[in-house]
Design an enzyme around this catalytic site. Structure first.
Site: not given
Ligand SMILES: NC(=O)c1ccc[n+]([C@@H]2O[C@H](COP(=O)([O-])OP(=O)(O)OC[C@H]3O[C@@H](n4cnc5c(N)ncnc54)[C@H](OP(=O)(O)O)[C@@H]3O)[C@@H](O)[C@H]2O)c1
Length: 273
Positions: A67, A103
């Site tokens: 990520k 997210d």
């Protein structure tokens, strides 16, 4: 309609629920395409991603441990991903990578769809934990208008690091005072891995939490964590963690397949089974 390829890269990746979610939507909306789990080891990230570009992928999700490293391979990373410090969604355009993070969207959509009248604008939001997920959630709360966020984490320095996003809004307190700071809260969110199957229990007594506060746990295995059971038994509204997982997938799916999909009970049941 052309065949659209997408997937999720990570290492390991076999546990990922993302193929189930995205392939469910591909079938539901009668689209032509597929979504695969692709294992790429850290040292092979650049070559692995290049292969996906050559194979004509429209994009991919990014999970642990890539990520942060994926930033370096992106032509552009948007402000949301920069603020969160992680890219979880990539769009391939003209052979180049464009990174974002969904997210925060996933968290806030889930809270708004699952809880009625949640108030983290006029009342403090208490966030337990300061890992990767906490950063996205604190960002989401600020974007949604939170005026006061209190982070408590076992490792205080990590909480202080997140508080740097906006020290006027975010305050850090010690992990040991997590019960006392619940007094005026409008929202309590567990973002630690405590309470998850196989992990230690989250030890917290909600006695001081107002009855109209909403309690959210992003752990979804088990779905009804001890925290949520305790909250429900004293009358607080609860928000389970599965919705965040499902909602964060929606904007990514839209970017590749051109349809903003719905989260249905059928999909939720499928992912939990
Ligand atoms: N529902 C969803 O869509 C979704 C999305 C993302 C993550 N999650 C879940 O959220 C959890 C956290 O994920 P993450 O990516 O943020 O993980 P992470 O970056 O590893 O952070 C873990 C957090 O848990 C805390 N923690 C772990 N063990 C602890 C202990 N024994 N006592 C006190 N605190 C402890 C850590 O505190 P320290 O900083 O002190 O180590 C840290 O704040 C995981 O269970 C993950 O599965 C769910």
């Amino acid at each position: 309609m052309s065949f659209i390829k997408a997937g999720v890269i990570g290492h390991p990746i076999h546990h990922s629920k993302s193929p189930l979610i995205h392939n469910h939507w591909i079938a539901q909306y009668g689209l032509s395409g597929e979504y695969k789990a692709i294992d790429i080891a850290p040292e092979e990230l650049k070559a692995g991603v290049q292969k996906l570009i050559e194979e004509g992928y429209a994009g991919f999700n990014v999970t642990i441990p890539h990520k942060q490293e994926i930033f370096k391979l992106c032509e552009q990373v948007d402000d949301v991903a920069k603020a969160i410090g992680a890219v979880n969604t990539v769009v391939v355009k003209g052979g180049k990578l464009y990174g974002t993070n969904t997210d925060a969207f996933g968290f806030i959509e889930n809270v708004h769809q699952s809880a009625f009248g949640v108030d983290f604008v006029h009342k403090p939001a208490v966030v337990l934990g300061a890992g990767g997920a906490a950063r996205a959630i604190v960002y989401a709360l600020m974007e949604a208008g939170a005026q006061q966020i209190i982070i408590v984490n076992r490792t205080a320095d990590k909480a202080k690091d997140i508080a740097e996003m906006n020290t006027d809004i975010i305050r850090v307190d010690a992990w040991e005072v997590r019960e006392k700071i619940l007094r005026d809260a409008g929202l309590l969110v567990n973002t630690t891995s405590l309470g998850m199957t196989g992990k230690d229990a989250l030890e917290i007594d909600l006695a001081l939490l107002p009855k109209d506060a909403v309690v959210s746990d992003i752990v979804y295995a088990p779905l009804m964590t001890d925290l949520l059971k305790q909250a429900k038994s004293r009358g607080n509204q609860i928000v389970t963690g599965i919705g965040m997982l499902l909602h964060q997938a929606r904007p990514a799916f839209e970017k590749w397949f051109g349809v903003l999909p719905d989260v249905t009970e059928g999909l939720e049941r499928k992912v939990l089974s």
